[in-house]
Structures are given as structure tokens and as C-alpha cells.
Design a protein around this motif. Structure first.
Motif, short mmCIF file in Angstrom:
data_model
loop_
_atom_site.label_atom_id
_atom_site.label_comp_id
_atom_site.label_asym_id
_atom_site.label_seq_id
_atom_site.Cartn_x
_atom_site.Cartn_y
_atom_site.Cartn_z
N THR A 160 -5.77 10.27 -1.06
CA THR A 160 -6.34 9.32 -0.10
C THR A 160 -6.45 7.95 -0.79
O THR A 160 -6.22 7.82 -1.99
CB THR A 160 -7.70 9.82 0.41
N ASP A 161 -6.84 6.94 0.00
CA ASP A 161 -6.80 5.56 -0.51
C ASP A 161 -7.66 5.36 -1.76
O ASP A 161 -8.82 5.77 -1.80
CB ASP A 161 -7.24 4.60 0.60
N GLY A 220 -8.82 15.09 9.93
CA GLY A 220 -7.81 15.79 9.13
C GLY A 220 -8.38 16.82 8.16
O GLY A 220 -8.01 18.00 8.21
N GLY A 252 -1.22 11.78 9.90
CA GLY A 252 -2.68 11.76 9.77
C GLY A 252 -3.36 11.45 11.10
O GLY A 252 -4.40 12.01 11.44
N GLY A 265 -2.86 10.34 2.31
CA GLY A 265 -4.02 11.15 2.65
C GLY A 265 -3.69 12.57 3.09
O GLY A 265 -4.37 13.52 2.68
N VAL A 266 -2.64 12.74 3.88
CA VAL A 266 -2.31 14.08 4.40
C VAL A 266 -1.76 14.99 3.28
O VAL A 266 -1.73 16.21 3.43
CB VAL A 266 -1.35 13.97 5.61
N ASP A 312 -6.06 13.54 13.21
CA ASP A 312 -7.34 12.94 13.63
C ASP A 312 -7.51 12.97 15.14
O ASP A 312 -8.61 13.20 15.65
CB ASP A 312 -7.44 11.48 13.12
N ASP A 347 -8.00 21.01 8.40
CA ASP A 347 -7.49 21.74 7.24
C ASP A 347 -8.41 22.93 6.90
O ASP A 347 -7.97 24.07 6.74
CB ASP A 347 -7.42 20.74 6.07
N HIS A 380 1.13 4.38 -2.71
CA HIS A 380 0.93 5.82 -2.47
C HIS A 380 2.01 6.62 -3.22
O HIS A 380 1.73 7.65 -3.82
CB HIS A 380 0.99 6.13 -0.98
N ASN A 423 -3.72 17.92 2.29
CA ASN A 423 -3.80 19.11 3.15
C ASN A 423 -3.32 20.37 2.42
O ASN A 423 -2.21 20.41 1.89
CB ASN A 423 -2.94 18.86 4.41
N HIS A 436 0.81 -1.23 0.00
CA HIS A 436 0.00 0.00 0.00
C HIS A 436 0.85 1.28 0.00
O HIS A 436 0.54 2.25 -0.70
CB HIS A 436 -0.91 -0.06 1.24
N SER A 465 0.21 9.45 5.77
CA SER A 465 -1.16 8.92 5.75
C SER A 465 -1.66 8.77 7.18
O SER A 465 -1.06 9.29 8.12
CB SER A 465 -1.16 7.58 5.02
N GLY A 466 -2.76 8.02 7.33
CA GLY A 466 -3.32 7.82 8.66
C GLY A 466 -2.49 6.85 9.49
O GLY A 466 -2.55 6.86 10.71
N GLY A 467 -1.71 6.01 8.82
CA GLY A 467 -0.94 5.00 9.54
C GLY A 467 0.57 5.15 9.38
O GLY A 467 1.33 4.49 10.10
O1 KG4 Z 1 -3.80 7.53 2.85
P1 KG4 Z 1 -5.07 7.57 3.61
O2 KG4 Z 1 -6.36 7.79 2.85
O3 KG4 Z 1 -5.28 6.24 4.44
C1 KG4 Z 1 -4.21 5.58 5.04
O4 KG4 Z 1 -3.47 4.87 4.32
O5 KG4 Z 1 -4.06 5.79 6.27
O6 KG4 Z 1 -4.92 8.70 4.74
C2 KG4 Z 1 -5.93 8.99 5.64
C3 KG4 Z 1 -5.46 10.11 6.54
C4 KG4 Z 1 -6.43 10.40 7.68
O7 KG4 Z 1 -5.68 10.50 8.88
C5 KG4 Z 1 -7.02 11.75 7.29
O8 KG4 Z 1 -7.44 12.53 8.37
C6 KG4 Z 1 -5.87 12.38 6.57
O9 KG4 Z 1 -5.31 11.32 5.80
N1 KG4 Z 1 -6.28 13.48 5.68
C7 KG4 Z 1 -5.95 14.77 5.91
C8 KG4 Z 1 -6.56 15.53 4.89
N2 KG4 Z 1 -7.25 14.66 4.08
C9 KG4 Z 1 -7.06 13.42 4.59
N3 KG4 Z 1 -5.19 15.33 6.87
C10 KG4 Z 1 -5.04 16.66 6.82
N4 KG4 Z 1 -5.61 17.47 5.89
C11 KG4 Z 1 -6.37 16.94 4.92
N5 KG4 Z 1 -6.92 17.73 3.98
#
Ligand code: KG4
Ligand code: ZN
Length: 338
Positions: free
Chosen positions: A305-306, A183, A166, A274-275, A170, A187, A119, A278, A115, A139-141
Motif C-alpha cells: 500500500t502507499d 479490499g 482495488g 495495494g491489491v 472497494d 480478503d 509501486h 491480497n 507514483h 491499486s485503488g486507482g
Molecule cells: O496502492 P494503494 O495503497 O493506493 C493507491 O495507489 O490507490 O491501494 C489501495 C487499494 C484499495 O482499493 C484497497 O482496498 C486495496 O488497495 N487493498 C486490498 C487489500 N489491501 C489493500 N485489496 C484487496 N485485498 C487486500 N488485502
């Protein structure tokens, strides 16, 4: 299989709370469908068991939509790519089982995708960064600085030792009473606030490592103290708190990214995950790029994002190298770089 000389790949992503399917032809996206699971919102975070069940409900309609939208038929594929790792095991299993069944029924090969590598390769969906290329994957993880020597030749130079960027967004959002995932909301509100209003400590980690758990704790103690003075503190200062926290996270990310770019003398720099959606981070990268003479790469929002398109593009490069996996390949919640 009747692909007419094209390389057609069906891609499946199911690592967390997004069920996604995409069709990639010769490295170009023909379709990319994503079903976001709303069921987690009221729990303030992803509930693994509910995520698996939602993937089971979503997988067939999402794949059908992606295939119909692509204009191809289900017998036109040369391979199926799926997210093997990392992620929630139950969620990964749904995508893996579907991909294996589809591959077996169509007598086509299976491609296992990491994964986080996907990305990074999301950049190659619509552009072609020059190598060596440095990617901040947030990302979130995960939070990683990745050196990319070639599409499939990548090295993680450094990553977070605790929370991901991320996750920090959150968790702070949750303390502020904002819904999950916080997140994107932080933003939005940060754009209306003063990033220098409140000062939070910047973690000082060695090399290219990150740490975000200290920020989370300091925001928690800060809010507790302020609420004793003014119970309405959060409501009265929401935009400024969001702006100040976002400023701190971006500062930590950009400091390490600039250090890596300078030390490795690399000028092709991107952000992913995901981040990378931002707005503050996107702006900070543009500004650092202009200052340092970098060529910067920022993915389209739908590929931050995913999504399965990034799994498909990774599958395409693996297909070109003949990097297939057999039907006994199991998903794994954690795995080192594949
Ligand atoms: O890559 P992703 O979709 O999933 C993972 O692989 O974890 O990332 C999700 C993360 C979440 O923590 C979400 O809050 C964050 O990305 N995220 C953001 C924004 N859009 C998504 N964080 C800050 N600003 C944003 N605009
Ligand atoms: Zn992700």
C-alpha cells in the motif's frame, strides 16, 4: 549538506489518503512513517478536500518522525523526492510544497516521482528482480501490466479501461455494507468462504487490457435479485460472496499476467500496489510461478500500500542518473509515465 559519502534521500508521499515520509540511504530504507487518515471512514470513500487538510496536519510530524527515526539530521540530505503524479491534486500539492520548501531551504535538488513507477520499484527495496521483469501493478486507482527493462525504463503494456482492481474490491465491499476501504475486509472474509459458490462473468478484453466495471454491475444486480428472495441474503452468505468476487478478480488479473509472461517469454514476475497485499492474489502468483517456472516477487505488506519508501527508492535511482527537477515543477492529477 554533510552526508559523509552516502546518498541520503528524504522521500514524501501524499497522493491520496496516506501521508508518508521515508529516509533512504544508498538505496536502503532507514525509516518509513505512514499516517493513515481515518477521517474518510464515515464517508465510505476518500473525500479530497478532507484529505488535503489532513495532509497539512500530518506532513510536519510525519517528516520529523522519519528523520528522527533514521538517525540522520535534517542537514544530512542530498535530495528530496516527492510524488508528483498521479493522485488527488490537493493532496499532491501538500507533499510537493513541503518537498520544494525543504529542498530550497537545504539547497539540495528535488526529484519528481511517478507514483505507479514507485509501486513497481518497491520490489527493489529488499530484493533485486532480474530484468526484464514483468509487474502487475494493482491499486485503488490503477491496474497495469508493466514491462521493466531497467529501473527507470518501463512500459505499460496494458491497463484497465474503467475501474481499477482495488476500486472493484472497494465498490463491492460498499454494496455489502462493509466499511471503506473494503479490499482488506473482503480478503479476510473471503478466506472463510467458498470461491466457487457464486459465478460472476469474466470480462474478455483485448491484449493486456482489463475491465472491472461489468463485475461491479453484475454483483449489484445479483444482490438486488437475491435480496428480493431473501432479505438476509448478504448476511447469510457474506463469506461466500466475498470469496466468489475475489476469485473472479484474481482470475481476470492472473489470466492477463500469464498471457503477457508467455507471449513475452519473461520469467521474472511480480505484483505491486495495494491489491498485492491480497492473500488470494499472493497465493495465485506463487502457484502460477511454481507451474510456469517463474521467479516471483511479492512485496512485504508495508510496501504494497502507499508508502514513502517506494518514492525514496525511485528517487535513489533517479539521483544516480541525475534526473532532477526544478522548483517550478507542479504536481499533476494525471500524467503519463515520467
Ligand atoms: O496502492 P494503494 O495503497 O493506493 C493507491 O495507489 O490507490 O491501494 C489501495 C487499494 C484499495 O482499493 C484497497 O482496498 C486495496 O488497495 N487493498 C486490498 C487489500 N489491501 C489493500 N485489496 C484487496 N485485498 C487486500 N488485502
Ligand atoms: Zn498507490
Amino acid at each position: 549538506m554533510a552526508s559523509g559519502g552516502n546518498i541520503n534521500i528524504l522521500a514524501i508521499e501524499s497522493s491520496c489518503d496516506e501521508t508518508s515520509a521515508a529516509v533512504i540511504q544508498n538505496g536502503k530504507v532507514l525509516s518509513n512513517h505512514i499516517a493513515t487518515q481515518k477521517v474518510h471512514e464515515r464517508f465510505g470513500g476518500v473525500v479530497p478536500e478532507l484529505a488535503s487538510r489532513a495532509h497539512m496536519q500530518n506532513i510536519v510530524p510525519v517528516v520529523e518522525a522519519a528523520i528522527n527515526d533514521s538517525g540522520l539530521g535534517k542537514h544530512d540530505f542530498n535530495a528530496v523526492a516527492f510524488t508528483q503524479s498521479p493522485g488527488l491534486l490537493g493532496s499532491l500539492l501538500v507533499g510537493a510544497c513541503f518537498a520544494k520548501s525543504f529542498a530550497q531551504a537545504s539547497s539540495i535538488p528535488l526529484i519528481a516521482v511517478h507514483h505507479m513507477q514507485a509501486h513497481v520499484l518497491a520490489h527493489f527495496i529488499e530484493s533485486a528482480p532480474e530484468f526484464p521483469f514483468l509487474c502487475l501493478t494493482v491499486s485503488g486507482g490503477h491496474t497495469q501490466i508493466v514491462l521493466c527493462r531497467d529501473h527507470l525504463d518501463m512500459e505499460v503494456l496494458g491497463e484497465t479501461i474503467d475501474d481499477a482492481a482495488g476500486e472493484a474490491f472497494d465498490k463491492v465491499a460498499k454494496m455489502l455494507g462493509l466499511p471503506y476501504p473494503g479490499g482488506p475486509l473482503v480478503d479476510k472474509l473471503a478466506a472463510l468462504g467458498d470461491p466457487l459458490k457464486f459465478k460472476f462473468p469474466l470480462s474478455e478484453m483485448k491484449d493486456y487490457q482489463f475491465s472491472f466495471s461489468g463485475l461491479k454491475t453484475s454483483v449489484m444486480y445479483f444482490l438486488q435479485a437475491q435480496k428480493k428472495i431473501d432479505p438476509e441474503f448478504v448476511a447469510n452468505n457474506l463469506n461466500d460472496i466475498c470469496a466468489s468476487v475475489q476469485y473472479t478478480i484474481i482470475k481476470m488479473l492472473m489470466t492477463k499476467l500469464q498471457k503477457a509472461a508467455k507471449e513475452l517469454k519473461i520469467k521474472h514476475i511480480g505484483i505491486a500496489g495495494g491489491v498485492s497485499a491480497n492473500s488470494g492474489l499472493r497465493k495465485a502468483l506463487q502457484e502460477a510461478g511454481a507451474k510456469n517456472g517463474w521467479t516471483v516477487y511479492i512485496p512485504k505488506f508495508e510496501y504494497c500500500t502507499d508508502n514513502a519508501a517506494m518514492i525514496g527508492i525511485t528517487g535513489y535511482y533517479k539521483f544516480l542518473k541525475g534526473a532532477f527537477t526544478d522548483l517550478s515543477a507542479n504536481p499533476s492529477a494525471r500524467a503519463t509515465w515520467i
